[in-house]
Design a protein around this motif. Structure first.
Motif, PDB file in Angstrom:
ATOM      1  N   GLU A 155       0.823  -1.212   0.000  1.00  0.00           N
ATOM      2  CA  GLU A 155       0.000   0.000   0.000  1.00  0.00           C
ATOM      3  C   GLU A 155       0.862   1.270   0.000  1.00  0.00           C
ATOM      4  O   GLU A 155       0.453   2.308  -0.523  1.00  0.00           O
ATOM      5  N   GLU A 158       2.041   1.628  -3.552  1.00  0.00           N
ATOM      6  CA  GLU A 158       0.907   2.110  -4.337  1.00  0.00           C
ATOM      7  C   GLU A 158       0.742   3.618  -4.184  1.00  0.00           C
ATOM      8  O   GLU A 158       0.525   4.341  -5.166  1.00  0.00           O
ATOM      9  N   ARG A 201       0.341  -2.357 -11.349  1.00  0.00           N
ATOM     10  CA  ARG A 201      -0.413  -1.131 -11.048  1.00  0.00           C
ATOM     11  C   ARG A 201      -0.303  -0.120 -12.190  1.00  0.00           C
ATOM     12  O   ARG A 201      -1.253   0.610 -12.467  1.00  0.00           O
ATOM     13  N   PHE A 219      -0.555   6.229 -12.180  1.00  0.00           N
ATOM     14  CA  PHE A 219       0.431   5.547 -11.351  1.00  0.00           C
ATOM     15  C   PHE A 219       1.780   5.563 -12.069  1.00  0.00           C
ATOM     16  O   PHE A 219       1.923   4.974 -13.139  1.00  0.00           O
TER      17      PHE A 219
END
Length: 410
Positions: A155, A158, A201, A219
């Motif tokens: 996370e 990310e 991602r 991203f």
């Protein structure tokens, strides 16, 4: 811990960042700034060691957040057992430096790496806070490149990709055995797992809108890169290039950077005492270019020893070793073979193919198309030109050995 001024920290932590080569930024794009309040510009043409179309050198602030580290990687000057001056920036100090340097027109972006403090998650969380603060509170729209920590929580990676233009995760060593021997706290499996997460991602962020019309969040739009250290172990050039080819194919990397090992103060006993020739690093970059843009395979590059020729570039070395496939007729040869002519770059080949559709292309036209004729002339035929005995010359290889000051790409 010694209390240091901001300028002292900057001197220590900018110097410590010089060992990281993976800081170019080709592919960055200007972030949306329609409100007119954004600060900075990435210009879309690259930051740090890259040049804009008008010749401007675009730079970034390249620093470590800290050179304190809990790891003991033998090749790293910042390892926990190294006796060096230590310093650490706070989140607020990095944000302030970035904005102040930009306002003084020193930089147009930030490259931020760090030693591991407390834990991978704590370190990554602080780096994410820096990027988020720059974007949300300072309205910074310039380029941000974050060196991510492979062992950090998914996370956190990310979120890093949400605020940064590019992420990099250093593979560091050419083989898993070398990484295990020289950096026992690091895992090649974890590094590759983090690379795969970034690729997944990125691909998700580039997908089209959902059935409700909502587009996925951006991203790391400028991709991910990595760095491999050359000459700190016994891996040969073919092993290094094989790893690079696998990384490009498996993880969609934008770049693999090669950094010649440089002996560091207070070195570990496992390391060589002398650096490899700097030309070896340069030849690896040339060979990497051949893999990415010239349709070469790793098996075609390098001699029987697995090492690249230091005297001539790998493309010319292949041509000399395969002179039976030359000369190439520039009016009839396929693109794949034209790309293998020394002195012909991808743009030259593109221009040549376009020009010959419209008429005769003569030898004297090639220079205007960007060809380096001192390299190409022995390997081509053209209207008005035959190489005659050049290809059969015993000293053909020696003719292409560059002077020490010459480091042309091809």
């Amino acid at each position: 811990m010694v209390k240091r001024t901001l300028s002292e920290k900057l001197a220590i932590l900018s110097d410590a960042a010089k060992y990281d080569a993976s800081c170019a930024s080709s592919g960055g794009q200007r972030r949306d700034s329609r409100d007119g309040k954004g600060v900075g510009s990435s210009g879309g043409s690259g930051i740090c060691h890259a040049y804009a179309p008008d010749g401007r050198c675009i730079s970034l602030l390249k620093i470590l957040m800290t050179n304190f580290c809990i790891y003991d990687c033998a090749y790293c000057i910042n390892r926990v057992s190294s006796r060096i001056e230590r310093a650490r920036f706070s989140v607020e100090e990095v944000v302030s430096l970035t904005i102040e340097f930009y306002r003084r027109n020193y930089i147009e972006g930030l490259f931020l790496s760090s030693g591991i403090i407390r834990s991978p998650d704590d370190t990554m969380a602080d780096m994410v806070r820096i990027a988020r603060t720059l974007r949300e509170q300072e309205n910074f729209r310039g380029y941000i490149h974050l060196k991510t920590i492979p062992d950090a929580a998914p996370e956190l990676i990310e979120e890093a990709g949400k605020w940064a233009d590019r992420l990099s995760i250093n593979i560091e060593m050419p083989t898993e055995r070398s990484l295990s021997d020289l950096a026992p706290e690091k895992s090649a499996g974890e590094i590759r797992k983090a690379m795969a997460e970034v690729r997944m991602r990125r691909e998700a962020s580039r997908a089209g809108p959902s059935f409700r019309g909502k587009r996925p969040a951006r991203f790391a739009p400028a991709g991910q890169s990595t760095q491999v250290i050359v000459g700190a172990d016994d891996a040969n050039d073919r092993t290094i290039l094989t790893q690079s080819a696998n990384l490009y194919g498996s993880y969609g990397l934008s770049r693999v950077y090669y950094s010649a090992f440089s002996p560091i103060p207070d070195p570990a006993r496992a390391l060589p005492l002398k650096p490899p020739p700097l030309m070896r690093e340069h030849r690896l970059y040339q060979a990497d270019w051949l893999l990415r843009f010239y349709d070469f395979q790793v098996s075609e590059i390098g001699g029987s020893s697995g090492m690249l020729d230091l005297d001539i570039d790998p493309k010319t070395a292949w041509a000399v070793a395969n002179r039976g496939q030359f000369p190439v007729d520039i009016m009839t040869a396929q693109r794949e073979m034209l790309l293998r002519v020394p002195g012909f770059g991808t743009r030259t080949v593109q221009r040549l193919i376009a020009a010959r559709r419209n008429g005769l292309v003569r030898f004297e036209h090639l220079k205007a198309m960007g060809a380096v004729m001192s390299r190409a002339r022995a390997f081509i035929t053209a209207p008005g030109w035959r190489p005659r005995g050049l290809l059969d010359a015993e000293n053909l290889r020696a003719r292409f050995a560059p002077q020490p000051e010459q480091l042309a790409l091809f």
